[in-house]
Design a protein around this motif. Structure first.
Motif, mmCIF file in Angstrom:
data_model
loop_
_atom_site.group_PDB
_atom_site.id
_atom_site.type_symbol
_atom_site.label_atom_id
_atom_site.label_comp_id
_atom_site.label_asym_id
_atom_site.label_seq_id
_atom_site.Cartn_x
_atom_site.Cartn_y
_atom_site.Cartn_z
ATOM 1 N N VAL A 8 0.839 -1.203 0.000
ATOM 2 C CA VAL A 8 0.000 0.000 0.000
ATOM 3 C C VAL A 8 0.876 1.256 0.000
ATOM 4 C CG1 VAL A 8 -1.818 1.270 1.239
ATOM 5 C CG2 VAL A 8 -1.722 -1.216 1.399
ATOM 6 N N ALA A 9 0.493 2.224 -0.829
ATOM 7 C CA ALA A 9 1.123 3.547 -0.766
ATOM 8 C C ALA A 9 0.190 4.500 -0.040
ATOM 9 C CB ALA A 9 1.410 4.066 -2.169
ATOM 10 N N PHE A 10 0.752 5.357 0.798
ATOM 11 C CA PHE A 10 -0.011 6.415 1.458
ATOM 12 C C PHE A 10 0.491 7.757 0.947
ATOM 13 C CE2 PHE A 10 -2.161 3.701 4.385
ATOM 14 C CZ PHE A 10 -3.171 4.479 4.946
ATOM 15 N N ILE A 11 -0.402 8.542 0.371
ATOM 16 C CA ILE A 11 -0.030 9.852 -0.161
ATOM 17 C C ILE A 11 -0.722 10.926 0.673
ATOM 18 C CG2 ILE A 11 0.057 11.315 -2.215
ATOM 19 C CD1 ILE A 11 1.469 8.545 -2.531
ATOM 20 N N GLY A 12 0.077 11.745 1.361
ATOM 21 C CA GLY A 12 -0.475 12.733 2.295
ATOM 22 C C GLY A 12 -0.460 12.145 3.683
ATOM 23 N N ILE A 13 0.571 12.482 4.461
ATOM 24 C CA ILE A 13 0.727 11.838 5.779
ATOM 25 C C ILE A 13 0.748 12.910 6.873
ATOM 26 C CG2 ILE A 13 1.670 9.591 5.173
ATOM 27 C CD1 ILE A 13 4.467 10.864 5.357
ATOM 28 N N GLY A 14 -0.352 13.646 6.924
ATOM 29 C CA GLY A 14 -0.523 14.668 7.947
ATOM 30 C C GLY A 14 -1.201 14.113 9.179
ATOM 31 N N LYS A 15 -2.049 14.954 9.798
ATOM 32 C CA LYS A 15 -2.718 14.589 11.056
ATOM 33 C C LYS A 15 -3.532 13.309 10.954
ATOM 34 C CE LYS A 15 -3.517 19.006 13.417
ATOM 35 N NZ LYS A 15 -4.552 19.996 13.744
ATOM 36 N N MET A 16 -4.127 13.080 9.788
ATOM 37 C CA MET A 16 -4.948 11.875 9.598
ATOM 38 C C MET A 16 -4.149 10.771 8.894
ATOM 39 S SD MET A 16 -7.907 12.768 10.887
ATOM 40 C CE MET A 16 -9.199 11.719 10.229
ATOM 41 N N GLY A 17 -3.447 11.149 7.838
ATOM 42 C CA GLY A 17 -2.761 10.170 7.005
ATOM 43 C C GLY A 17 -1.696 9.373 7.731
ATOM 44 N N LEU A 18 -0.895 10.051 8.572
ATOM 45 C CA LEU A 18 0.190 9.331 9.239
ATOM 46 C C LEU A 18 -0.326 8.267 10.208
ATOM 47 C CD1 LEU A 18 3.135 8.762 9.724
ATOM 48 C CD2 LEU A 18 3.218 10.688 11.313
ATOM 49 N N PRO A 19 -1.230 8.618 11.149
ATOM 50 C CA PRO A 19 -1.717 7.553 12.037
ATOM 51 C C PRO A 19 -2.469 6.446 11.295
ATOM 52 C CG PRO A 19 -2.844 9.647 12.505
ATOM 53 C CD PRO A 19 -1.733 9.944 11.560
ATOM 54 N N MET A 20 -3.150 6.789 10.190
ATOM 55 C CA MET A 20 -3.806 5.732 9.403
ATOM 56 C C MET A 20 -2.755 4.797 8.811
ATOM 57 S SD MET A 20 -7.174 7.354 7.500
ATOM 58 C CE MET A 20 -6.346 8.515 6.443
ATOM 59 N N TYR A 29 0.600 -4.887 6.441
ATOM 60 C CA TYR A 29 0.790 -4.401 5.077
ATOM 61 C C TYR A 29 2.168 -3.759 4.931
ATOM 62 C CZ TYR A 29 -4.190 -5.106 4.192
ATOM 63 O OH TYR A 29 -5.426 -5.669 4.024
ATOM 64 N N ALA A 30 2.753 -3.854 3.738
ATOM 65 C CA ALA A 30 3.997 -3.151 3.432
ATOM 66 C C ALA A 30 3.613 -1.755 2.945
ATOM 67 C CB ALA A 30 4.777 -3.899 2.358
ATOM 68 N N VAL A 31 3.901 -0.740 3.756
ATOM 69 C CA VAL A 31 3.445 0.633 3.483
ATOM 70 C C VAL A 31 4.610 1.503 3.035
ATOM 71 C CG1 VAL A 31 2.428 2.706 4.512
ATOM 72 C CG2 VAL A 31 1.561 0.452 5.164
ATOM 73 N N THR A 32 4.396 2.249 1.956
ATOM 74 C CA THR A 32 5.350 3.272 1.520
ATOM 75 C C THR A 32 4.614 4.601 1.480
ATOM 76 O OG1 THR A 32 6.469 1.652 0.120
ATOM 77 C CG2 THR A 32 6.992 3.960 -0.274
ATOM 78 N N ALA A 33 5.180 5.629 2.109
ATOM 79 C CA ALA A 33 4.503 6.928 2.215
ATOM 80 C C ALA A 33 5.197 7.989 1.370
ATOM 81 C CB ALA A 33 4.473 7.376 3.674
ATOM 82 N N PHE A 34 4.397 8.942 0.908
ATOM 83 C CA PHE A 34 4.957 10.133 0.260
ATOM 84 C C PHE A 34 4.163 11.360 0.679
ATOM 85 C CE2 PHE A 34 4.991 13.382 -3.058
ATOM 86 C CZ PHE A 34 6.347 13.666 -3.074
ATOM 87 N N ASP A 35 4.901 12.456 0.888
ATOM 88 C CA ASP A 35 4.293 13.752 1.193
ATOM 89 C C ASP A 35 5.247 14.819 0.663
ATOM 90 O OD1 ASP A 35 2.042 14.752 3.535
ATOM 91 O OD2 ASP A 35 3.536 16.222 2.914
ATOM 92 N N GLN A 36 4.704 15.989 0.328
ATOM 93 C CA GLN A 36 5.587 17.056 -0.160
ATOM 94 C C GLN A 36 6.379 17.695 0.973
ATOM 95 O OE1 GLN A 36 2.432 19.138 -2.210
ATOM 96 N NE2 GLN A 36 3.137 18.430 -4.209
ATOM 97 N N ASN A 42 10.016 12.724 7.578
ATOM 98 C CA ASN A 42 10.882 12.384 8.714
ATOM 99 C C ASN A 42 10.068 11.761 9.844
ATOM 100 O OD1 ASN A 42 13.202 13.280 7.494
ATOM 101 N ND2 ASN A 42 13.080 15.337 8.348
ATOM 102 N N GLU A 43 8.879 12.352 10.084
ATOM 103 C CA GLU A 43 8.005 11.839 11.153
ATOM 104 C C GLU A 43 7.549 10.419 10.835
ATOM 105 O OE1 GLU A 43 4.095 13.380 13.589
ATOM 106 O OE2 GLU A 43 5.027 14.768 12.170
ATOM 107 N N ALA A 44 7.240 10.182 9.557
ATOM 108 C CA ALA A 44 6.811 8.836 9.141
ATOM 109 C C ALA A 44 7.940 7.827 9.369
ATOM 110 C CB ALA A 44 6.393 8.848 7.681
ATOM 111 N N ARG A 45 9.143 8.203 8.980
ATOM 112 C CA ARG A 45 10.291 7.295 9.169
ATOM 113 C C ARG A 45 10.506 7.014 10.657
ATOM 114 N NH1 ARG A 45 12.283 9.905 4.369
ATOM 115 N NH2 ARG A 45 13.156 11.632 5.571
ATOM 116 N N ALA A 46 10.317 8.062 11.484
ATOM 117 C CA ALA A 46 10.477 7.890 12.937
ATOM 118 C C ALA A 46 9.470 6.885 13.490
ATOM 119 C CB ALA A 46 10.322 9.240 13.637
ATOM 120 N N GLN A 47 8.320 6.734 12.797
ATOM 121 C CA GLN A 47 7.296 5.774 13.239
ATOM 122 C C GLN A 47 7.413 4.437 12.506
ATOM 123 O OE1 GLN A 47 3.613 6.810 14.670
ATOM 124 N NE2 GLN A 47 3.886 9.009 14.619
ATOM 125 N N GLY A 48 8.517 4.263 11.788
ATOM 126 C CA GLY A 48 8.778 2.976 11.147
ATOM 127 C C GLY A 48 8.145 2.787 9.784
#
Length: 300
Positions: A8-20, A29-36, A42-48
Protein backbone atom coordinates in the motif's frame (compact mmCIF):
# COMPACT_ATOMS: atom_id res chain seq x y z
CA UNK A 1 8.57 -11.56 0.55
CA UNK A 2 5.40 -9.54 1.19
CA UNK A 3 2.29 -10.75 -0.62
CA UNK A 4 1.88 -8.28 -3.54
CA UNK A 5 -1.79 -7.72 -2.58
CA UNK A 6 -0.62 -6.40 0.81
CA UNK A 7 1.41 -3.49 -0.58
CA UNK A 8 0.00 0.00 0.00
CA UNK A 9 1.12 3.55 -0.77
CA UNK A 10 -0.01 6.42 1.46
CA UNK A 11 -0.03 9.85 -0.16
CA UNK A 12 -0.48 12.73 2.29
CA UNK A 13 0.73 11.84 5.78
CA UNK A 14 -0.52 14.67 7.95
CA UNK A 15 -2.72 14.59 11.06
CA UNK A 16 -4.95 11.87 9.60
CA UNK A 17 -2.76 10.17 7.01
CA UNK A 18 0.19 9.33 9.24
CA UNK A 19 -1.72 7.55 12.04
CA UNK A 20 -3.81 5.73 9.40
CA UNK A 21 -0.63 4.53 7.67
CA UNK A 22 0.80 3.32 11.00
CA UNK A 23 -2.36 1.25 11.66
CA UNK A 24 -2.17 -0.27 8.17
CA UNK A 25 1.51 -1.18 8.68
CA UNK A 26 0.68 -2.73 12.07
CA UNK A 27 -1.91 -4.92 10.32
CA UNK A 28 0.85 -6.50 8.23
CA UNK A 29 0.79 -4.40 5.08
CA UNK A 30 4.00 -3.15 3.43
CA UNK A 31 3.45 0.63 3.48
CA UNK A 32 5.35 3.27 1.52
CA UNK A 33 4.50 6.93 2.22
CA UNK A 34 4.96 10.13 0.26
CA UNK A 35 4.29 13.75 1.19
CA UNK A 36 5.59 17.06 -0.16
CA UNK A 37 6.68 17.99 3.38
CA UNK A 38 10.14 16.74 4.37
CA UNK A 39 9.20 17.14 8.05
CA UNK A 40 6.25 14.78 7.60
CA UNK A 41 8.42 12.24 5.80
CA UNK A 42 10.88 12.38 8.71
CA UNK A 43 8.00 11.84 11.15
CA UNK A 44 6.81 8.84 9.14
CA UNK A 45 10.29 7.30 9.17
CA UNK A 46 10.48 7.89 12.94
CA UNK A 47 7.30 5.77 13.24
CA UNK A 48 8.78 2.98 11.15
CA UNK A 49 7.06 3.79 7.84
CA UNK A 50 9.08 3.50 4.60
CA UNK A 51 9.08 6.65 2.47
CA UNK A 52 9.59 7.39 -1.21
CA UNK A 53 11.23 10.38 -2.87
CA UNK A 54 8.39 10.88 -5.37
CA UNK A 55 4.75 10.09 -6.09
CA UNK A 56 5.75 7.63 -8.80
CA UNK A 57 8.24 5.94 -6.47
CA UNK A 58 5.61 5.54 -3.77
CA UNK A 59 2.96 3.92 -5.96
CA UNK A 60 5.23 1.74 -8.11
CA UNK A 61 4.17 -1.90 -7.74
CA UNK A 62 1.51 -1.20 -5.09
CA UNK A 63 -1.86 -2.98 -5.08
CA UNK A 64 -3.63 -0.05 -3.41
CA UNK A 65 -3.00 3.66 -2.90
CA UNK A 66 -4.58 5.65 -0.05
CA UNK A 67 -4.71 9.46 -0.21
CA UNK A 68 -5.40 11.92 2.63
CA UNK A 69 -5.47 15.50 1.33
CA UNK A 70 -6.72 18.82 2.75
CA UNK A 71 -9.08 20.14 0.05
CA UNK A 72 -10.23 20.24 -3.60
CA UNK A 73 -7.15 22.19 -4.74
CA UNK A 74 -4.78 19.62 -3.23
CA UNK A 75 -6.86 16.75 -4.63
CA UNK A 76 -6.60 18.13 -8.17
CA UNK A 77 -2.92 19.07 -7.82
CA UNK A 78 -1.85 15.67 -6.49
CA UNK A 79 -4.08 13.32 -8.49
CA UNK A 80 -4.61 14.95 -11.89
CA UNK A 81 -2.45 16.15 -14.75
CA UNK A 82 0.58 14.74 -16.56
CA UNK A 83 2.68 14.45 -13.39
CA UNK A 84 -0.24 13.46 -11.15
CA UNK A 85 -0.79 10.36 -9.08
CA UNK A 86 -3.31 8.68 -11.40
CA UNK A 87 -0.90 8.91 -14.33
CA UNK A 88 1.73 7.12 -12.21
CA UNK A 89 -0.62 4.28 -11.19
CA UNK A 90 -0.92 0.98 -13.06
CA UNK A 91 -4.30 -0.07 -14.46
CA UNK A 92 -6.23 -2.27 -12.02
CA UNK A 93 -4.76 -0.65 -8.89
CA UNK A 94 -7.31 0.53 -6.27
CA UNK A 95 -7.23 4.22 -5.32
CA UNK A 96 -8.80 4.89 -1.89
CA UNK A 97 -9.38 8.63 -1.40
CA UNK A 98 -10.22 9.52 2.24
CA UNK A 99 -10.53 13.33 2.16
CA UNK A 100 -13.49 15.67 2.55
CA UNK A 101 -13.87 17.20 -0.93
CA UNK A 102 -16.62 18.27 -3.33
CA UNK A 103 -18.49 15.85 -5.55
CA UNK A 104 -17.38 17.96 -8.56
CA UNK A 105 -13.64 17.59 -7.84
CA UNK A 106 -14.20 13.91 -7.05
CA UNK A 107 -15.98 13.38 -10.39
CA UNK A 108 -12.94 14.84 -12.20
CA UNK A 109 -10.75 12.30 -10.42
CA UNK A 110 -13.19 9.54 -11.42
CA UNK A 111 -12.98 10.50 -15.10
CA UNK A 112 -9.16 10.42 -15.00
CA UNK A 113 -9.17 7.12 -13.07
CA UNK A 114 -11.55 5.46 -15.54
CA UNK A 115 -9.44 6.61 -18.48
CA UNK A 116 -6.39 5.02 -16.83
CA UNK A 117 -8.17 1.84 -15.66
CA UNK A 118 -7.63 2.75 -12.02
CA UNK A 119 -10.36 1.58 -9.59
CA UNK A 120 -11.39 4.70 -7.68
CA UNK A 121 -13.07 4.41 -4.28
CA UNK A 122 -14.37 7.57 -2.63
CA UNK A 123 -13.84 6.78 1.03
CA UNK A 124 -14.07 9.87 3.24
CA UNK A 125 -13.37 9.02 6.88
CA UNK A 126 -15.47 10.33 9.77
CA UNK A 127 -13.78 11.09 13.07
CA UNK A 128 -10.84 13.31 13.93
CA UNK A 129 -7.11 13.29 14.51
CA UNK A 130 -7.49 12.58 18.24
CA UNK A 131 -9.08 9.15 17.63
CA UNK A 132 -7.41 7.94 14.41
CA UNK A 133 -4.69 5.95 16.19
CA UNK A 134 -7.32 3.93 18.09
CA UNK A 135 -8.86 2.64 14.86
CA UNK A 136 -12.19 4.27 15.77
CA UNK A 137 -12.70 6.12 12.48
CA UNK A 138 -15.70 5.20 10.37
CA UNK A 139 -15.84 5.49 6.62
CA UNK A 140 -18.36 5.99 3.82
CA UNK A 141 -17.48 4.30 0.53
CA UNK A 142 -18.72 4.64 -3.03
CA UNK A 143 -17.28 3.53 -6.34
CA UNK A 144 -16.74 0.10 -7.97
CA UNK A 145 -18.24 -2.45 -5.58
CA UNK A 146 -15.81 -5.24 -6.52
CA UNK A 147 -12.89 -2.97 -5.61
CA UNK A 148 -14.49 -2.29 -2.22
CA UNK A 149 -15.06 -6.00 -1.56
CA UNK A 150 -11.45 -6.82 -2.42
CA UNK A 151 -10.05 -4.11 -0.14
CA UNK A 152 -12.30 -4.71 2.90
CA UNK A 153 -9.41 -6.14 4.97
CA UNK A 154 -7.38 -3.00 4.21
CA UNK A 155 -10.27 -0.74 5.25
CA UNK A 156 -10.72 -2.80 8.43
CA UNK A 157 -7.10 -2.10 9.39
CA UNK A 158 -7.70 1.66 9.82
CA UNK A 159 -11.50 2.08 10.28
CA UNK A 160 -13.93 0.27 12.59
CA UNK A 161 -16.92 0.45 10.21
CA UNK A 162 -17.45 1.01 6.50
CA UNK A 163 -20.76 1.76 4.80
CA UNK A 164 -20.90 1.08 1.05
CA UNK A 165 -23.32 3.56 -0.53
CA UNK A 166 -23.22 3.16 -4.32
CA UNK A 167 -21.19 3.34 -7.53
CA UNK A 168 -20.72 7.12 -7.82
CA UNK A 169 -20.23 10.16 -5.57
CA UNK A 170 -22.62 9.00 -2.83
CA UNK A 171 -19.86 8.85 -0.20
CA UNK A 172 -18.99 12.51 -0.81
CA UNK A 173 -22.57 13.57 -0.07
CA UNK A 174 -22.67 11.31 3.00
CA UNK A 175 -19.59 12.99 4.48
CA UNK A 176 -20.99 16.48 3.84
CA UNK A 177 -24.37 15.47 5.31
CA UNK A 178 -22.72 14.25 8.52
CA UNK A 179 -20.51 17.33 8.82
CA UNK A 180 -23.57 19.56 8.33
CA UNK A 181 -25.17 17.90 11.37
CA UNK A 182 -21.97 18.36 13.40
CA UNK A 183 -21.63 22.06 12.50
CA UNK A 184 -25.26 22.89 13.29
CA UNK A 185 -25.07 20.86 16.52
CA UNK A 186 -22.09 22.95 17.66
CA UNK A 187 -24.02 26.17 16.99
CA UNK A 188 -27.08 24.79 18.77
CA UNK A 189 -25.04 23.79 21.84
CA UNK A 190 -23.55 27.29 22.01
CA UNK A 191 -26.98 28.96 22.09
CA UNK A 192 -28.32 26.50 24.66
CA UNK A 193 -25.35 26.97 26.98
CA UNK A 194 -25.45 30.77 26.76
CA UNK A 195 -29.20 30.80 27.45
CA UNK A 196 -28.77 28.54 30.47
CA UNK A 197 -25.95 30.64 31.90
CA UNK A 198 -27.97 33.84 31.45
CA UNK A 199 -30.76 32.05 33.33
CA UNK A 200 -28.44 31.59 36.28
CA UNK A 201 -27.49 27.94 35.84
CA UNK A 202 -23.94 27.00 36.85
CA UNK A 203 -21.63 25.83 34.04
CA UNK A 204 -21.11 22.26 35.30
CA UNK A 205 -24.84 21.94 36.06
CA UNK A 206 -26.01 22.76 32.54
CA UNK A 207 -23.42 20.40 31.03
CA UNK A 208 -24.82 17.64 33.29
CA UNK A 209 -28.37 18.54 32.24
CA UNK A 210 -27.41 18.14 28.56
CA UNK A 211 -25.60 14.87 29.23
CA UNK A 212 -28.64 13.38 31.01
CA UNK A 213 -31.24 14.68 28.54
CA UNK A 214 -32.91 13.35 25.39
CA UNK A 215 -30.51 15.43 23.26
CA UNK A 216 -27.40 13.69 24.66
CA UNK A 217 -26.18 12.37 21.31
CA UNK A 218 -22.63 11.02 20.89
CA UNK A 219 -21.81 14.45 19.40
CA UNK A 220 -23.11 16.31 22.49
CA UNK A 221 -21.28 14.00 24.90
CA UNK A 222 -18.13 14.25 22.79
CA UNK A 223 -18.10 18.01 23.39
CA UNK A 224 -19.47 18.31 26.95
CA UNK A 225 -16.31 16.48 28.12
CA UNK A 226 -13.77 19.13 26.99
CA UNK A 227 -16.21 21.95 27.81
CA UNK A 228 -16.16 20.92 31.49
CA UNK A 229 -12.57 22.19 31.65
CA UNK A 230 -13.00 24.82 28.89
CA UNK A 231 -10.57 22.93 26.67
CA UNK A 232 -10.72 24.44 23.17
CA UNK A 233 -7.62 22.64 21.86
CA UNK A 234 -8.46 21.75 18.28
CA UNK A 235 -9.59 18.28 17.25
CA UNK A 236 -11.13 19.90 14.15
CA UNK A 237 -10.64 23.63 13.73
CA UNK A 238 -13.03 26.52 13.04
CA UNK A 239 -11.15 27.15 9.79
CA UNK A 240 -11.66 23.53 8.69
CA UNK A 241 -15.36 23.70 9.57
CA UNK A 242 -15.76 26.91 7.55
CA UNK A 243 -14.16 25.11 4.58
CA UNK A 244 -16.48 22.13 4.97
CA UNK A 245 -19.53 24.40 5.22
CA UNK A 246 -18.47 26.02 1.93
CA UNK A 247 -18.43 22.54 0.37
CA UNK A 248 -21.80 21.75 1.97
CA UNK A 249 -23.40 24.96 0.66
CA UNK A 250 -21.91 24.35 -2.80
CA UNK A 251 -23.40 20.85 -2.82
CA UNK A 252 -26.78 22.22 -1.73
CA UNK A 253 -26.74 24.79 -4.53
CA UNK A 254 -25.70 22.14 -7.07
CA UNK A 255 -28.55 19.75 -6.27
CA UNK A 256 -31.22 22.30 -5.32
CA UNK A 257 -31.50 21.89 -1.55
CA UNK A 258 -31.91 25.09 0.51
CA UNK A 259 -29.48 24.81 3.45
CA UNK A 260 -30.60 27.74 5.56
CA UNK A 261 -29.11 26.55 8.86
CA UNK A 262 -25.81 25.68 7.17
CA UNK A 263 -25.63 29.17 5.65
CA UNK A 264 -26.17 30.82 9.02
CA UNK A 265 -23.64 28.60 10.78
CA UNK A 266 -21.09 29.29 8.01
CA UNK A 267 -21.24 32.97 9.00
CA UNK A 268 -20.71 32.02 12.66
CA UNK A 269 -17.50 30.23 11.69
CA UNK A 270 -16.52 33.17 9.48
CA UNK A 271 -16.85 35.40 12.56
CA UNK A 272 -14.74 33.03 14.66
CA UNK A 273 -11.98 32.98 12.03
CA UNK A 274 -12.07 36.80 11.80
CA UNK A 275 -11.78 37.07 15.60
CA UNK A 276 -8.58 35.00 15.68
CA UNK A 277 -10.11 31.60 16.42
CA UNK A 278 -9.25 29.96 13.07
CA UNK A 279 -7.16 27.22 14.71
CA UNK A 280 -9.40 26.82 17.79
CA UNK A 281 -11.62 23.74 18.04
CA UNK A 282 -14.95 24.08 16.22
CA UNK A 283 -16.84 24.05 19.55
CA UNK A 284 -15.54 27.62 19.98
CA UNK A 285 -19.09 28.48 18.86
CA UNK A 286 -19.61 28.45 22.66
CA UNK A 287 -17.13 31.31 23.14
CA UNK A 288 -18.70 33.20 20.21
CA UNK A 289 -22.19 33.13 21.78
CA UNK A 290 -20.76 34.11 25.16
CA UNK A 291 -19.12 37.15 23.56
CA UNK A 292 -22.38 38.10 21.81
CA UNK A 293 -24.27 37.65 25.09
CA UNK A 294 -21.88 39.66 27.26
CA UNK A 295 -20.88 36.60 29.27
CA UNK A 296 -17.39 36.18 30.68
CA UNK A 297 -15.65 32.93 31.56
CA UNK A 298 -17.83 30.70 33.75
CA UNK A 299 -16.73 29.43 37.16
CA UNK A 300 -15.50 25.87 36.72
Amino acid sequence: MTDASKTVAFIGIGKMGLPMSVLVAKAGYAVTAFDQSAARLNEARAQGISTAASLAGAVNGKAAVVTSLPDDAALRAVLLGPTGLIGAMAPGVVLIETSTVSAEASAEVDAAAQARGVLYLRAPVSGNASIVHTGALTCFVSGPKDAFESTKPLFASFTRAQTYLGPGEEARYAKLAVNLMIAVSAAMMAESLALARKGGIAWQDILKVLDDSAVASPMVKYKTAPLRTRDFESTFSCKQMAKDLDLILGAGHAVGVPLQLAAQVRETYGSLVAQGDAETDFIATVKHLERLSGLGEPKL
